[in-house]
Design a protein around this motif. Structure first.
Motif, PDB file in Angstrom:
ATOM      1  N   GLY A 183       0.858  -1.184  -0.034  1.00 20.25           N
ATOM      2  CA  GLY A 183      -0.020  -0.078  -0.001  1.00 20.25           C
ATOM      3  C   GLY A 183       0.739   1.289   0.145  1.00 20.25           C
ATOM      4  N   MET A 184       2.138   1.175   0.456  1.00 18.90           N
ATOM      5  CA  MET A 184       2.769   2.378   0.505  1.00 18.90           C
ATOM      6  C   MET A 184       4.032   2.309  -0.441  1.00 18.90           C
ATOM      7  SD  MET A 184       3.331   2.544   4.864  1.00 18.90           S
ATOM      8  CE  MET A 184       4.969   2.954   4.555  1.00 18.90           C
ATOM      9  N   GLU A 185       4.221   1.446  -1.184  1.00 16.34           N
ATOM     10  CA  GLU A 185       5.387   1.277  -2.109  1.00 16.34           C
ATOM     11  C   GLU A 185       4.863   2.171  -3.652  1.00 16.34           C
ATOM     12  OE1 GLU A 185       8.488   1.330  -3.937  1.00 16.34           O
ATOM     13  OE2 GLU A 185       8.379  -0.159  -2.005  1.00 16.34           O
ATOM     14  N   GLN A 186       5.746   3.196  -3.932  1.00 15.01           N
ATOM     15  CA  GLN A 186       5.484   3.895  -4.992  1.00 15.01           C
ATOM     16  C   GLN A 186       6.225   3.377  -6.236  1.00 15.01           C
ATOM     17  OE1 GLN A 186       3.384   6.377  -5.065  1.00 15.01           O
ATOM     18  NE2 GLN A 186       2.928   5.516  -3.062  1.00 15.01           N
ATOM     19  N   ASP A 187       7.301   2.573  -6.203  1.00 13.30           N
ATOM     20  CA  ASP A 187       7.764   2.000  -7.388  1.00 13.30           C
ATOM     21  C   ASP A 187       7.089   0.841  -7.809  1.00 13.30           C
ATOM     22  OD1 ASP A 187      10.812   1.445  -8.506  1.00 13.30           O
ATOM     23  OD2 ASP A 187      10.041  -0.322  -8.357  1.00 13.30           O
ATOM     24  N   ARG A 188       6.794   0.864  -9.114  1.00  8.23           N
ATOM     25  CA  ARG A 188       5.992  -0.081  -9.863  1.00  8.23           C
ATOM     26  C   ARG A 188       6.658  -1.581  -9.782  1.00  8.23           C
ATOM     27  NH1 ARG A 188       5.074   2.059 -15.427  1.00  8.23           N
ATOM     28  NH2 ARG A 188       3.886   0.107 -15.710  1.00  8.23           N
ATOM     29  N   GLY A 189       7.800  -1.481 -10.115  1.00 10.19           N
ATOM     30  CA  GLY A 189       8.584  -2.900 -10.046  1.00 10.19           C
ATOM     31  C   GLY A 189       8.677  -3.545  -8.574  1.00 10.19           C
ATOM     32  N   ARG A 190       8.932  -2.563  -7.564  1.00 10.98           N
ATOM     33  CA  ARG A 190       8.638  -3.282  -6.249  1.00 10.98           C
ATOM     34  C   ARG A 190       7.242  -3.520  -6.046  1.00 10.98           C
ATOM     35  NH1 ARG A 190      12.977  -2.978  -2.957  1.00 10.98           N
ATOM     36  NH2 ARG A 190      11.670  -2.682  -1.009  1.00 10.98           N
ATOM     37  N   ARG A 191       6.545  -3.006  -6.177  1.00 14.32           N
ATOM     38  CA  ARG A 191       4.932  -3.159  -6.109  1.00 14.32           C
ATOM     39  C   ARG A 191       4.479  -4.486  -6.858  1.00 14.32           C
ATOM     40  NH1 ARG A 191       0.989  -0.084  -3.985  1.00 14.32           N
ATOM     41  NH2 ARG A 191      -0.511  -0.994  -5.417  1.00 14.32           N
ATOM     42  N   PHE A 192       5.085  -4.560  -8.016  1.00 15.31           N
ATOM     43  CA  PHE A 192       4.776  -6.009  -8.837  1.00 15.31           C
ATOM     44  C   PHE A 192       5.590  -7.099  -8.113  1.00 15.31           C
ATOM     45  CE2 PHE A 192       5.057  -9.152 -12.075  1.00 15.31           C
ATOM     46  CZ  PHE A 192       3.701  -8.980 -12.405  1.00 15.31           C
ATOM     47  N   ALA A 193       6.608  -7.109  -7.611  1.00 13.26           N
ATOM     48  CA  ALA A 193       7.406  -7.969  -6.821  1.00 13.26           C
ATOM     49  C   ALA A 193       6.478  -8.508  -5.347  1.00 13.26           C
ATOM     50  CB  ALA A 193       8.665  -7.564  -6.574  1.00 13.26           C
ATOM     51  N   LEU A 194       6.065  -7.489  -4.752  1.00 13.31           N
ATOM     52  CA  LEU A 194       5.487  -7.687  -3.555  1.00 13.31           C
ATOM     53  C   LEU A 194       3.958  -8.327  -3.886  1.00 13.31           C
ATOM     54  CD1 LEU A 194       6.054  -4.387  -1.615  1.00 13.31           C
ATOM     55  CD2 LEU A 194       6.441  -6.855  -0.841  1.00 13.31           C
ATOM     56  N   TRP A 195       3.517  -7.871  -4.888  1.00 10.33           N
ATOM     57  CA  TRP A 195       2.141  -8.471  -5.374  1.00 10.33           C
ATOM     58  C   TRP A 195       2.166 -10.028  -5.744  1.00 10.33           C
ATOM     59  CZ3 TRP A 195       0.092 -10.793  -9.400  1.00 10.33           C
ATOM     60  CH2 TRP A 195      -1.328 -11.102  -9.471  1.00 10.33           C
ATOM     61  N   THR A 196       3.323 -10.223  -6.347  1.00 11.42           N
ATOM     62  CA  THR A 196       3.375 -11.705  -6.870  1.00 11.42           C
ATOM     63  C   THR A 196       3.726 -12.639  -5.806  1.00 11.42           C
ATOM     64  OG1 THR A 196       5.721 -11.377  -7.708  1.00 11.42           O
ATOM     65  CG2 THR A 196       4.246 -11.013  -9.381  1.00 11.42           C
ATOM     66  N   LEU A 197       4.436 -12.200  -4.802  1.00  8.25           N
ATOM     67  CA  LEU A 197       4.795 -13.052  -3.755  1.00  8.25           C
ATOM     68  C   LEU A 197       3.500 -13.348  -2.901  1.00  8.25           C
ATOM     69  CD1 LEU A 197       6.370 -14.846  -1.838  1.00  8.25           C
ATOM     70  CD2 LEU A 197       7.273 -12.841  -0.846  1.00  8.25           C
ATOM     71  N   MET A 198       2.799 -12.197  -2.578  1.00  9.35           N
ATOM     72  CA  MET A 198       1.615 -12.479  -1.978  1.00  9.35           C
ATOM     73  C   MET A 198       0.598 -13.180  -2.894  1.00  9.35           C
ATOM     74  SD  MET A 198       0.848  -8.308  -0.812  1.00  9.35           S
ATOM     75  CE  MET A 198      -0.533  -8.829   0.373  1.00  9.35           C
TER      76      MET A 198
END
Length: 86
Positions: free
Chosen positions: A36-51
């Motif tokens: 929810g706080m991450e602004q970097d698209r790549g990092r958001r995607f990495a977090l979402w994929t693990l979730m």
């Protein structure tokens, strides 16, 4: 962001089999906050994929404002679905 690094950051180990249920729940909760706080698209995607792999990913329209990111997530979901069927 490396997969093993994510596991160590959120669960304290890179061994999925060593994660206690309570630690798994707490790590997923921290991941949700970070997503929810991450602004970097790549990092958001990495977090979402693990979730997603852990069965805890939010819906695409909630997780991604950018249509390209939603499409990439759908592609990832399709690939994972195909991999589990083979």
């Amino acid at each position: 962001m490396d997969f093993d690094d994510q596991l160590r950051r959120y669960f304290g180990t890179d061994d999925m089999n060593a994660i206690a249920p309570a630690a798994l729940d707490a790590g997923i909760e921290r991941m949700g906050v970070d997503l929810g706080m991450e602004q970097d698209r790549g990092r958001r995607f990495a977090l979402w994929t693990l979730m997603y792999l852990l069965g805890a990913a939010p819906d695409l329209d909630v997780a991604f404002k950018n249509a390209e990111d939603r499409d990439a997530a759908r592609d990832f979901m399709d690939l994972m679905d195909k991999a589990t069927r083979e």
